[in-house]
Design a protein around this motif. Structure first.
Motif, PDB file in Angstrom:
ATOM      1  N   PHE A 185       0.816  -1.205   0.000  1.00 41.08           N
ATOM      2  CA  PHE A 185       0.000   0.000   0.000  1.00 41.08           C
ATOM      3  C   PHE A 185       0.855   1.263   0.000  1.00 41.08           C
TER       4      PHE A 185
ATOM      5  N   VAL B 202      -5.629   4.165  -4.034  1.00 41.73           N
ATOM      6  CA  VAL B 202      -6.908   3.451  -4.155  1.00 41.73           C
ATOM      7  C   VAL B 202      -7.267   3.271  -5.626  1.00 41.73           C
TER       8      VAL B 202
ATOM      9  N   PHE C 246      -7.454  -0.313  -7.204  1.00 41.57           N
ATOM     10  CA  PHE C 246      -8.750  -0.657  -7.781  1.00 41.57           C
ATOM     11  C   PHE C 246      -8.538  -1.195  -9.186  1.00 41.57           C
TER      12      PHE C 246
ATOM     13  N   LEU D 143     -15.986   2.855  -6.464  1.00 42.36           N
ATOM     14  CA  LEU D 143     -16.167   1.869  -5.405  1.00 42.36           C
ATOM     15  C   LEU D 143     -17.194   0.818  -5.816  1.00 42.36           C
TER      16      LEU D 143
ATOM     17  N   LEU E 152      -8.718  -2.676   0.810  1.00 44.15           N
ATOM     18  CA  LEU E 152      -8.740  -1.597  -0.168  1.00 44.15           C
ATOM     19  C   LEU E 152     -10.140  -1.025  -0.342  1.00 44.15           C
ATOM     20  N   VAL E 153     -11.117  -1.925  -0.495  1.00 42.09           N
ATOM     21  CA  VAL E 153     -12.488  -1.465  -0.715  1.00 42.09           C
ATOM     22  C   VAL E 153     -12.985  -0.682   0.493  1.00 42.09           C
TER      23      VAL E 153
ATOM     24  N   ILE F 193     -11.092   0.952   2.707  1.00 41.95           N
ATOM     25  CA  ILE F 193     -10.397   2.243   2.754  1.00 41.95           C
ATOM     26  C   ILE F 193     -11.107   3.217   1.818  1.00 41.95           C
ATOM     27  N   ALA F 194     -11.481   2.710   0.627  1.00 39.94           N
ATOM     28  CA  ALA F 194     -12.174   3.565  -0.330  1.00 39.94           C
ATOM     29  C   ALA F 194     -13.533   3.992   0.209  1.00 39.94           C
ATOM     30  N   ALA F 195     -14.226   3.080   0.895  1.00 39.96           N
ATOM     31  CA  ALA F 195     -15.530   3.428   1.462  1.00 39.96           C
ATOM     32  C   ALA F 195     -15.370   4.543   2.493  1.00 39.96           C
TER      33      ALA F 195
ATOM     34  N   THR G 157     -13.040   6.751   2.438  1.00 34.44           N
ATOM     35  CA  THR G 157     -12.747   7.961   1.672  1.00 34.44           C
ATOM     36  C   THR G 157     -14.049   8.585   1.170  1.00 34.44           C
TER      37      THR G 157
END
Lengths: 289, 605
Positions: free
Chosen positions: A36, A220, A224, A265, B144-145, B147-149, B151
């Protein structure tokens, strides 16, 4: 038409995601860890190159890539070096913490201002059709993606070093037993990562400018792209990165930045529910039990 | 190691052997760890007690600052610690709780009670929603998902200023307590109360069966599923409960801060909570409190430290702690999880939770046999199973032999619902005589219908004691203590029963798998090379067990390389090669065929 224009604009940010995703996949291949901290290294590279005003832009690019080598190695020595044989839990925790520490460093050194690196090409726009333009910054980023892809393709799939890197990733103990210098190979991988990431950071800072605020959005977006495209194939992070970037750009133009994040997302959550391995098929299969 | 004849009795020699082969759960020895834990607990109590008594505003303020992250970390330990779910949106869960409280006052004109309720409800919903993707995402993808949520939550705070007050935030004027800003002692009292309530709630949750399920789902999700544990449900429920507690904590911490600001709930908060958990110990209640004293109270007490420097130091500290002391400062003693009463310290303990009822799945719906018709499974260009058909029923032991890579484990995985078939079908026979052919029966459902599995490398839950490992059973079966003791005795597991299985040798782990199959009452047993690495004595016990299972009417599918064992226990044997069935029948007779002998070898002659 506005969609097409914003999709073209999305090529720029998509290229960035593709490049950072490629860098992340490079270390994933070699060390088996999703790092990360990659996004933070890229941003640090961009900020560093922006501080080199008054030097010819091409020299800045070379210098930045060179400085990236010790940075990559330092990150390895301070975090991932210890992770061999640890759980995925440790890997995620350590690299997220490292990313946060590097972001703190970026704020400390460069505050949160948007900074630009010396530009190799003066900004110019090309008219593609009556209502469609593309600027050379976008083209530069796309060109960087092509270069990055070819470099990875050559190094990972078509050299002895590539085979060694893959062997180390698949089974470090066996790799050591057949005489590979595992530690040295890992250090090499992080040196390459540092150079690659700082190079990407510089190009990014030339075209769009960087700020320490970008660390996690960049990461991200790139990761992604990586999981959307799939990490088993070099094309995965590229296709995924462009997809994420363009989806975000089109949504931003239509609604707002906030909805761009939401759409990305949802895109990832939904696509991965349908195709767990990502869009591009993995050539290597791992068993479960 | 042999006991010298005459110098010691057989029993003493045996004790000696056991002592030498017994791995201690913790490197430094249980005793040292326990003393250290008492020290940590005493330190926590003394520091907070001293804070309450002392007249120092600075100390009390620093302790208040440390108490809220500690309480959040305790709640979050259910998710990140016990269930090992990488839900990295917890900063947003805290944030939504805090904002809900402020929102109730600013926009609804409601009092603190409504605010707290709203905070609890919204935070528990967000906790559940962010954990839900764990049904199909795992590890770093989930991290990751989420962390994005988080954000997205942060971006929403900035993007909708009419609701959230934008960057200047929402003020909190009315609250449960109206202390003067100088009354830091009362503030500390409230903060300690919040920590105690959260701590008790988490402790009670993890003391018994729920704690066992959380750890089971967290340590080896795959094994848990094969034992019929609905892991996604366990995780989401844990996150809902942890979210509710977090919302409660947030509603109090925002009263302390008197304003809800977007910057307070960004990634630095998550890293701070990580640090508190990692330094303190992620599967304990005392640990996070001690961790928070070190990493939050000390910098707050010193004061005037640049926030960016703190971020750097905190980040590096997380790395350092994970590397040097992964278990954290305070590591809960490994103990059998017997419910709240059993978790009390020795003198207060009153007894084990009483046994209640058995499985919810009716005995009649248990599977007792399977008929496989034309199974095909490919991985890319490799056809691992190529039209495999066979039938096996109760009172039968079916052997499967074949060279490595012939598809034996793939076959078991398909029977076990781990891999979806490309072609062909499985028809299960139930105890009541009916047949069922579910189109895609999952591992969990099969586990609940009596399909048990042992793995090529024995799988156990490393964070549980041996006895607790045996208590994670399909459909929430609860085993009467007498039966549990009998199983432990049968498999000679007594000396290890209350230890962590994570450190036990191969033969013992294998015996744990067998004892589990026994206790679960599994009616179809899928055994993947069970005899590999067993001693002669262990092997003899296993042979007796297989015969007993057959006599009890169970159906056993046995993948093995050891032809002697196959000859000793199997009624019929299938020879697999390159995914195809070469022959079915008595192994000795099959071996007369030249072609088969060439493939599976001649080791017995």
């Amino acid at each position: 038409m506005i969609y097409l224009q914003s999709a073209v604009n999305g090529l720029g940010i998509g290229s960035l995601y593709a490049l950072v995703g490629l860098a992340a996949m490079f270390v994933l291949r070699v060390t088996g860890i999703v790092n990360f901290a990659v996004g933070a290294i890229v941003v640090l590279g961009g900020l560093f190159s922006s501080s080199l005003a008054g030097i010819p832009p091409v020299a800045v690019l070379v210098l930045t890539a060179l400085v990236g080598v010790p940075v990559g190695v330092a990150v390895h020595f301070m975090s991932t070096r210890w992770l061999r044989g640890r759980s995925q839990f440790a890997g995620v925790l350590v690299t997220v913490a490292m990313a946060s520490a590097l972001q703190g460093l970026a704020y400390l050194l460069y505050s949160s201002d948007l900074r630009y690196a010396p530009q190799i090409f003066a900004p110019r726009s090309f008219q593609l059709s009556s209502s469609l333009t593309v600027d050379n910054g976008t083209l530069l980023l796309v060109a960087a993606v092509v270069v990055g892809y070819l470099a990875c393709w050559l190094v990972l799939d078509h050299t002895t070093l590539g085979s060694a890197l893959r062997a180390v990733s698949d089974d470090p103990v066996a790799a050591r037993l057949v005489g590979l210098r595992v530690r040295r190979i890992e250090i090499t991988a992080y040196a390459v990562l540092g150079a690659l990431a700082f190079f990407v950071g510089n190009v990014y800072a030339q075209v769009d400018g960087v700020t320490a605020d970008n660390v996690f959005p960049t990461l991200v977006g790139a990761l992604f792209g990586l999981i959307l495209g799939g990490s088993g194939n070099l094309l995965g992070p590229l296709i995924g990165g462009f997809l994420v970037g363009m989806a975000q750009s089109v949504t931003n133009a239509r609604l707002s930045d906030f909805w761009g994040t939401v759409v990305d997302l949802l895109l990832v959550v939904v696509v991965l529910a349908a195709v767990p391995g990502g869009i591009v098929a993995d050539r290597r299969q791992r068993s479960v039990a | 190691m042999k006991a010298p004849a005459g110098s010691a009795t057989a029993a003493a020699a045996r004790r000696l052997l056991l002592l030498h082969s017994t791995a201690r759960p913790i490197g430094r020895g249980t005793f040292a760890q326990e003393r250290w834990n008492w020290l940590v607990r005493a330190a926590v109590v003394i520091v907070f007690g001293w804070g309450l008594l002392s007249p120092s505003y600075g100390l009390q303020g620093a302790l208040v600052t440390a108490a809220y992250p500690a309480a959040v970390a305790i709640a979050y330990s259910l998710v990140l610690g016990y269930a090992s779910v990488f839900d990295f949106a917890w900063n947003a869960v805290v944030g939504i709780g805090a904002y809900a409280f402020a929102f109730a006052e600013q926009h609804l004109g409601a009092g603190p009670l409504v605010g707290t309720v709203l905070a609890v409800v919204l935070a528990s919903i967000l906790g559940a929603v962010t954990t839900l993707p764990s049904a199909w995402l795992s590890g770093f993808q989930l991290a990751l998902v989420t962390i994005a949520a988080a954000t997205v939550f942060g971006a929403a705070l900035v993007s909708f200023p009419s609701v959230s007050g934008g960057s200047s935030g929402l003020p909190v004027l009315r609250s449960w307590f109206n202390f003067s800003p100088l009354d830091t002692r009362a503030q500390l009292g409230v903060a300690i109360g919040v920590v105690v309530v959260t701590g008790l709630a988490v402790w009670a949750t993890t003391a018994g069966r729920t704690g066992r399920l959380l750890i089971a789902a967290g340590d080896d999700e795959f094994l848990a599923r094969s034992l019929g544990v609905r892991t996604t449900r366990v995780r989401v429920l844990a996150a809902t409960w942890a979210g509710a507690l977090t919302g409660l904590v947030a509603s109090f911490s925002v009263q302390q801060a008197q304003v809800a600001l977007p910057d307070s709930y960004g990634l630095p908060l998550l890293i701070q909570v990580f640090l508190v958990l990692v330094v303190g110990g992620r599967r304990s209640v005392w640990g996070p409190v001690a961790g928070s004293l070190i990493v939050v109270a000390i910098p707050a007490y010193i004061g005037g430290i640049n926030g960016n420097v703190l971020t750097i130091v905190f980040g590096l500290l997380v790395v350092f702690t994970v590397v040097v002391r992964p278990a954290g400062l305070y590591q809960d003693r490994m103990r059998d999880r017997d419910g709240v009463l059993g978790a009390l310290p020795g003198p207060l303990r009153m007894g084990r939770t009483r046994f209640r009822g058995t499985s919810k799945t009716s005995d009649l719906r248990l599977f007792t046999g399977v008929e496989a018709i034309g199974l095909v499974k490919s991985f890319g260009a490799v056809r691992a199973l190529d039209h495999v058909s066979f039938k096996v029923g109760p009172h039968e032991v079916l052997g499967i032999v074949g060279p490595n890579g012939s598809g034996k484990t793939t076959l078991l995985n398909c029977l076990n619902g781990i891999w979806r078939l490309d072609e062909g079908s499985l028809s299960w026979r139930c105890r009541d005589g009916s047949k069922t052919a579910p189109r895609a029966a999952g591992t969990i459902a099969l586990g609940r219908h009596g399909v048990g599995r042992s793995f090529q490398t024995p799988r156990v839950f490393g964070g549980l004691t041996l006895r607790d490992n045996l208590e994670v059973l399909p459909g929430g079966i609860r085993v009467p203590p007498a039966r549990m003791d009998a199983a432990v005795a049968d498999w000679e597991l007594g000396p290890w029963a209350s230890q962590s299985v994570g450190f036990l040798p191969h033969g013992i782990r294998r015996a744990v798998e067998f004892a589990r199959l026994d206790l679960a009452g599994a009616s179809v047993l899928l055994l993947d090379e069970p005899a590999a690495g067993l001693s002669d004595e262990e092997l003899a016990r296993f042979v007796l067990a297989v015969r007993r299972w057959r006599d009890e009417g169970r159906c056993v599918v046995l993948v093995e390389h050891n032809h002697e064992l196959i000859n000793a226990v199997c009624d019929r044997t299938i020879v697999l090669a390159a995914g195809k069935v070469l022959g079915v029948g008595d192994l000795e007779e099959l071996r007369r065929d030249e072609h088969i002998r060439e493939i599976i070898g001649d080791r017995l002659d």
